[in-house]
Scaffold this motif. Sequence first.
Motif, PDB file in Angstrom:
ATOM      1  N   GLU A   1      50.678 -86.156 -48.732  1.00 31.98           N
ATOM      2  CA  GLU A   1      51.514 -84.972 -48.895  1.00 31.98           C
ATOM      3  C   GLU A   1      51.718 -84.720 -50.377  1.00 31.98           C
ATOM      4  OE1 GLU A   1      56.122 -83.581 -48.142  1.00 31.98           O
ATOM      5  OE2 GLU A   1      55.385 -85.370 -47.148  1.00 31.98           O
ATOM      6  N   SER A   2      51.372 -83.507 -50.815  1.00 27.23           N
ATOM      7  CA  SER A   2      51.563 -83.152 -52.217  1.00 27.23           C
ATOM      8  C   SER A   2      53.045 -83.048 -52.526  1.00 27.23           C
ATOM      9  CB  SER A   2      50.891 -81.820 -52.533  1.00 27.23           C
ATOM     10  OG  SER A   2      49.500 -81.949 -52.437  1.00 27.23           O
ATOM     11  N   GLN A   3      53.412 -83.663 -53.623  1.00 30.20           N
ATOM     12  CA  GLN A   3      54.776 -83.560 -54.146  1.00 30.20           C
ATOM     13  C   GLN A   3      54.635 -83.219 -55.623  1.00 30.20           C
ATOM     14  OE1 GLN A   3      56.974 -87.136 -53.159  1.00 30.20           O
ATOM     15  NE2 GLN A   3      56.947 -86.659 -50.980  1.00 30.20           N
TER      16      GLN A   3
ATOM     17  N   GLN B   1      48.052 -90.194 -44.120  1.00 34.99           N
ATOM     18  CA  GLN B   1      48.233 -88.781 -44.437  1.00 34.99           C
ATOM     19  C   GLN B   1      48.780 -88.680 -45.843  1.00 34.99           C
ATOM     20  OE1 GLN B   1      50.951 -87.467 -41.424  1.00 34.99           O
ATOM     21  NE2 GLN B   1      49.387 -87.408 -39.837  1.00 34.99           N
TER      22      GLN B   1
END
Length: 119
Positions: free
Chosen positions: A65-67, A63
């Motif tokens: 996740e944009s950071q 997966q």
Amino acid sequence: MEINQATTALAALGQSTRLSIFRLLVEAGPAGRMAGEIAEALALPGATLSFHLKELSAAGLVQGESQGRYICYRADFGAMNGLIEFLTRNCCGGQPQQCAPAACDPQAGSCASPKQAQA
């Protein structure tokens, strides 16, 4: 996990670069790794890494996740454990202890087979 999901996951992991990426993410644990860190650790061009991460994501094994402007990728441990459970379901005719992973002693640098570990 059922056979179609398992087949997709195994096909994704059946390629050496994707398997290396997945193992790196498993090693990183829940914190995951940024895409740039993965590329650097495995000496992969960005486009190549992106292609393989897309395949692993489609298989449900990782997966992202944009950071901010970056993406942190993590192994999906639920999917990994589901695959392991699928592969070992009904193991050894109802004697799952025969199929257990080897007991490893990091201090000694060795592993014992399940039968040796029980002795």
